[in-house]
Design a protein around this motif. Structure first.
Motif, PDB file in Angstrom:
ATOM      1  N   MET A   1     -39.279  74.697  -3.068  1.00 46.66           N
ATOM      2  CA  MET A   1     -40.132  74.204  -1.989  1.00 46.66           C
ATOM      3  C   MET A   1     -39.466  73.019  -1.296  1.00 46.66           C
ATOM      4  O   MET A   1     -38.725  72.257  -1.926  1.00 46.66           O
ATOM      5  CB  MET A   1     -41.505  73.809  -2.534  1.00 46.66           C
ATOM      6  CG  MET A   1     -42.358  75.009  -2.949  1.00 46.66           C
ATOM      7  SD  MET A   1     -43.963  74.541  -3.600  1.00 46.66           S
ATOM      8  CE  MET A   1     -43.473  74.029  -5.240  1.00 46.66           C
ATOM      9  N   ILE A   2     -39.758  72.873  -0.017  1.00 49.15           N
ATOM     10  CA  ILE A   2     -39.160  71.822   0.780  1.00 49.15           C
ATOM     11  C   ILE A   2     -40.244  71.163   1.623  1.00 49.15           C
ATOM     12  O   ILE A   2     -41.178  71.820   2.077  1.00 49.15           O
ATOM     13  CB  ILE A   2     -38.028  72.391   1.671  1.00 49.15           C
ATOM     14  CG1 ILE A   2     -37.287  71.259   2.397  1.00 49.15           C
ATOM     15  CG2 ILE A   2     -38.548  73.434   2.649  1.00 49.15           C
ATOM     16  CD1 ILE A   2     -36.007  71.727   3.070  1.00 49.15           C
ATOM     17  N   TRP A   3     -40.120  69.850   1.810  1.00 48.26           N
ATOM     18  CA  TRP A   3     -41.154  69.088   2.502  1.00 48.26           C
ATOM     19  C   TRP A   3     -40.522  68.342   3.675  1.00 48.26           C
ATOM     20  O   TRP A   3     -39.576  67.575   3.511  1.00 48.26           O
ATOM     21  CB  TRP A   3     -41.788  68.119   1.522  1.00 48.26           C
ATOM     22  CG  TRP A   3     -42.972  67.349   2.047  1.00 48.26           C
ATOM     23  CD1 TRP A   3     -43.497  67.357   3.297  1.00 48.26           C
ATOM     24  CD2 TRP A   3     -43.788  66.452   1.282  1.00 48.26           C
ATOM     25  NE1 TRP A   3     -44.579  66.529   3.382  1.00 48.26           N
ATOM     26  CE2 TRP A   3     -44.783  65.965   2.157  1.00 48.26           C
ATOM     27  CE3 TRP A   3     -43.777  66.018  -0.046  1.00 48.26           C
ATOM     28  CZ2 TRP A   3     -45.752  65.042   1.719  1.00 48.26           C
ATOM     29  CZ3 TRP A   3     -44.735  65.121  -0.460  1.00 48.26           C
ATOM     30  CH2 TRP A   3     -45.710  64.645   0.410  1.00 48.26           C
ATOM     31  N   PHE A   4     -41.087  68.548   4.879  1.00 48.53           N
ATOM     32  CA  PHE A   4     -40.650  67.851   6.078  1.00 48.53           C
ATOM     33  C   PHE A   4     -41.676  66.776   6.413  1.00 48.53           C
ATOM     34  O   PHE A   4     -42.786  67.082   6.871  1.00 48.53           O
ATOM     35  CB  PHE A   4     -40.502  68.833   7.251  1.00 48.53           C
ATOM     36  CG  PHE A   4     -39.411  69.843   7.051  1.00 48.53           C
ATOM     37  CD1 PHE A   4     -38.130  69.609   7.537  1.00 48.53           C
ATOM     38  CD2 PHE A   4     -39.659  71.031   6.373  1.00 48.53           C
ATOM     39  CE1 PHE A   4     -37.115  70.540   7.350  1.00 48.53           C
ATOM     40  CE2 PHE A   4     -38.656  71.968   6.189  1.00 48.53           C
ATOM     41  CZ  PHE A   4     -37.367  71.713   6.676  1.00 48.53           C
ATOM     42  N   LEU A   5     -41.307  65.521   6.180  1.00 53.27           N
ATOM     43  CA  LEU A   5     -42.195  64.418   6.510  1.00 53.27           C
ATOM     44  C   LEU A   5     -42.262  64.221   8.019  1.00 53.27           C
ATOM     45  O   LEU A   5     -41.499  64.824   8.778  1.00 53.27           O
ATOM     46  CB  LEU A   5     -41.698  63.135   5.834  1.00 53.27           C
ATOM     47  CG  LEU A   5     -41.597  63.154   4.302  1.00 53.27           C
ATOM     48  CD1 LEU A   5     -41.008  61.835   3.809  1.00 53.27           C
ATOM     49  CD2 LEU A   5     -42.956  63.406   3.665  1.00 53.27           C
ATOM     50  N   GLU A   6     -43.168  63.345   8.449  1.00 53.18           N
ATOM     51  CA  GLU A   6     -43.357  63.108   9.881  1.00 53.18           C
ATOM     52  C   GLU A   6     -42.033  62.837  10.591  1.00 53.18           C
ATOM     53  O   GLU A   6     -41.208  62.038  10.138  1.00 53.18           O
ATOM     54  CB  GLU A   6     -44.288  61.918  10.102  1.00 53.18           C
ATOM     55  CG  GLU A   6     -44.497  61.600  11.575  1.00 53.18           C
ATOM     56  CD  GLU A   6     -45.309  60.338  11.805  1.00 53.18           C
ATOM     57  OE1 GLU A   6     -45.516  59.977  12.976  1.00 53.18           O
ATOM     58  OE2 GLU A   6     -45.736  59.711  10.814  1.00 53.18           O
ATOM     59  N   GLY A   7     -41.845  63.521  11.715  1.00 47.74           N
ATOM     60  CA  GLY A   7     -40.648  63.325  12.509  1.00 47.74           C
ATOM     61  C   GLY A   7     -40.999  63.186  13.973  1.00 47.74           C
ATOM     62  O   GLY A   7     -42.112  62.808  14.329  1.00 47.74           O
ATOM     63  N   GLN A   8     -40.040  63.500  14.828  1.00 46.38           N
ATOM     64  CA  GLN A   8     -40.292  63.491  16.263  1.00 46.38           C
ATOM     65  C   GLN A   8     -41.181  64.696  16.605  1.00 46.38           C
ATOM     66  O   GLN A   8     -41.521  65.509  15.760  1.00 46.38           O
ATOM     67  CB  GLN A   8     -38.971  63.558  17.027  1.00 46.38           C
ATOM     68  CG  GLN A   8     -37.893  62.606  16.526  1.00 46.38           C
ATOM     69  CD  GLN A   8     -38.364  61.159  16.482  1.00 46.38           C
ATOM     70  OE1 GLN A   8     -39.002  60.675  17.401  1.00 46.38           O
ATOM     71  NE2 GLN A   8     -38.056  60.451  15.396  1.00 46.38           N
ATOM     72  N   SER A   9     -41.541  64.818  17.885  1.00 49.01           N
ATOM     73  CA  SER A   9     -42.365  65.957  18.302  1.00 49.01           C
ATOM     74  C   SER A   9     -41.668  67.283  18.010  1.00 49.01           C
ATOM     75  O   SER A   9     -42.323  68.313  17.844  1.00 49.01           O
ATOM     76  CB  SER A   9     -42.682  65.858  19.788  1.00 49.01           C
ATOM     77  OG  SER A   9     -41.495  65.822  20.569  1.00 49.01           O
ATOM     78  N   ASP A  25     -41.117  83.720   0.139  1.00 51.22           N
ATOM     79  CA  ASP A  25     -41.722  83.137  -1.057  1.00 51.22           C
ATOM     80  C   ASP A  25     -41.400  81.650  -1.227  1.00 51.22           C
ATOM     81  O   ASP A  25     -41.866  81.019  -2.182  1.00 51.22           O
ATOM     82  CB  ASP A  25     -41.292  83.915  -2.308  1.00 51.22           C
ATOM     83  CG  ASP A  25     -39.786  83.886  -2.529  1.00 51.22           C
ATOM     84  OD1 ASP A  25     -39.047  83.490  -1.598  1.00 51.22           O
ATOM     85  OD2 ASP A  25     -39.344  84.262  -3.621  1.00 51.22           O
ATOM     86  N   VAL A  26     -40.617  81.084  -0.319  1.00 42.29           N
ATOM     87  CA  VAL A  26     -40.316  79.653  -0.362  1.00 42.29           C
ATOM     88  C   VAL A  26     -41.354  78.927   0.488  1.00 42.29           C
ATOM     89  O   VAL A  26     -41.441  79.131   1.701  1.00 42.29           O
ATOM     90  CB  VAL A  26     -38.903  79.344   0.177  1.00 42.29           C
ATOM     91  CG1 VAL A  26     -38.675  77.833   0.232  1.00 42.29           C
ATOM     92  CG2 VAL A  26     -37.853  80.008  -0.700  1.00 42.29           C
ATOM     93  N   ARG A  27     -42.151  78.093  -0.145  1.00 39.25           N
ATOM     94  CA  ARG A  27     -43.216  77.397   0.576  1.00 39.25           C
ATOM     95  C   ARG A  27     -42.671  76.160   1.279  1.00 39.25           C
ATOM     96  O   ARG A  27     -41.878  75.391   0.717  1.00 39.25           O
ATOM     97  CB  ARG A  27     -44.336  76.999  -0.377  1.00 39.25           C
ATOM     98  CG  ARG A  27     -45.010  78.182  -1.062  1.00 39.25           C
ATOM     99  CD  ARG A  27     -46.030  77.699  -2.069  1.00 39.25           C
ATOM    100  NE  ARG A  27     -47.268  77.266  -1.428  1.00 39.25           N
ATOM    101  CZ  ARG A  27     -48.152  76.443  -1.991  1.00 39.25           C
ATOM    102  NH1 ARG A  27     -47.905  75.950  -3.197  1.00 39.25           N
ATOM    103  NH2 ARG A  27     -49.262  76.121  -1.372  1.00 39.25           N
ATOM    104  N   ILE A  28     -43.106  75.981   2.521  1.00 42.75           N
ATOM    105  CA  ILE A  28     -42.710  74.825   3.334  1.00 42.75           C
ATOM    106  C   ILE A  28     -43.908  73.897   3.470  1.00 42.75           C
ATOM    107  O   ILE A  28     -44.998  74.316   3.855  1.00 42.75           O
ATOM    108  CB  ILE A  28     -42.232  75.262   4.728  1.00 42.75           C
ATOM    109  CG1 ILE A  28     -40.989  76.148   4.612  1.00 42.75           C
ATOM    110  CG2 ILE A  28     -41.947  74.047   5.601  1.00 42.75           C
ATOM    111  CD1 ILE A  28     -40.523  76.703   5.952  1.00 42.75           C
TER     112      ILE A  28
END
Length: 332
Positions: A1-9, A25-28
């Motif tokens: 699993m991978i997590w994208f924190l707050e970024g630009q628009s 099957d890879v959760r984002i």
């Protein structure tokens, strides 16, 4: 699993690129401090971050532990997360901030230091004189104006905030009548500058009349894995690779040991020779456009960090894109 924190628009575009490349099957995971469902709904799991930075760190670590998340990309305030890297590593989390240490952020966030570092490394950059008071501002302007047009910007800032071109023919009201032109006379600027006892340090630079190239790239441990250059032509943008501007941007990103989805800005002089403007240790607002050139940078980043097969790159020549506004549902 991978997590994208707050970024630009463009976080929305990054999520879409990652989803396109990753197995189903890879959760984002995606999060934002504000209610931005039009962005975070592109992920499998949407979260809202605490507003307080310190509280956010504890919340991120706890959430990552609960869900077994192993890779986290800091889209904003990368330096803030970088300073707390040890907390993430202690939990076996791969934290990607844009740099490999605080040294990267110290060098690229301060444009004055960035310029000095580039010159010392033999990287062509826009020369600049730092001014911290009225006397230094006048001296820097007079020195550079002897050779041509002059411009100015803060030593620290993003989005071109505080950038102005000095035009002798500009009247004092022109900056109010057409602020987007970013033009004023030096005398009008100086008059406004002197209204306060203290001002932040400013960079006084020769204005380069050539076009800018915005180079988006995937970096790993100070090495560039993939890159695409974008050049604005009016309302449109074109793409390039293996050009002088792109090669210069790559050298700069590797010199400053960038790590993650990174953006480097260059500008050509009158002879078409590129010079470095700045390095943004984060993804740019236009990073999603690069998919039209056949390069899914967000997908390359995500798959490689998770040890999966990266998407194929199929470079498309002579592609021209134009950004448009599209309405999307903002229902949470």
């Amino acid at each position: 699993m991978i997590w994208f924190l707050e970024g630009q628009s463009s976080q929305r575009d990054v999520l879409m690129g990652a989803r396109e490349a990753l197995p189903a099957d890879v959760r984002i995971f995606a999060s934002h401090r504000r209610q931005r469902p039009e962005i975070t709904s592109q992920a499998d799991v949407s979260l809202q971050e605490p507003l307080d930075n310190e509280e956010r760190i504890d919340w991120i670590l706890q959430t990552a532990r609960e869900h077994g998340i192993k890779v986290i990309l800091a889209g904003r305030i990368g330096g803030f997360y970088e300073a707390r890297r040890a907390l993430f590593e202690a939990q076996g989390i791969t934290l990607v901030t844009g740099g490999m240490s605080m040294e990267t952020f110290a060098c690229v966030d301060d444009k004055s230091r960035f310029t000095a570092e580039c010159e010392a490394a033999g990287l062509a950059c826009v020369p600049a004189i730092t001014a911290t008071n009225t006397a230094e501002l006048i001296s820097a302007y007079e020195t550079l104006a002897a050779s041509g047009e002059v411009c100015i910007k803060p030593t620290v800032g993003i989005y071109g905030q505080g950038f102005w071109r000095f035009k002798a023919e500009a009247d004092a009201f022109s900056c109010f009548a057409d602020p987007d032109a970013r033009q004023t006379s030096f005398q009008a600027y100086l008059h406004a500058y002197q209204q306060a006892a203290e001002r932040p340090p400013m960079l006084v630079m020769p204005y380069m009349a050539g076009s800018e190239c915005s180079v988006d790239m995937v970096c790993e441990n100070g090495r560039v894995i993939a890159s695409v250059g974008r050049r604005k032509e009016g309302l449109n943008q074109t793409f390039e690779r293996d050009t002088d501007a792109v090669r210069l941007a790559i050298r700069a990103a590797e010199h400053f040991k960038c790590d993650g989805l990174v953006n480097v800005q260059t500008r050509d002089n009158d002879n078409g020779q590129p010079h470095l403007l700045e390095i943004n240790p984060r993804y740019s607002g236009g990073v999603g456009y690069t998919r039209h050139a056949g390069v899914n940078l967000a997908g390359i980043f995500a798959t490689r960090r998770l040890g999966l097969t990266e998407p194929e790159t199929n470079w498309r020549n002579n592609v021209c894109v134009k950004a448009i506004t599209v309405a999307v549902s903002a229902t949470a």
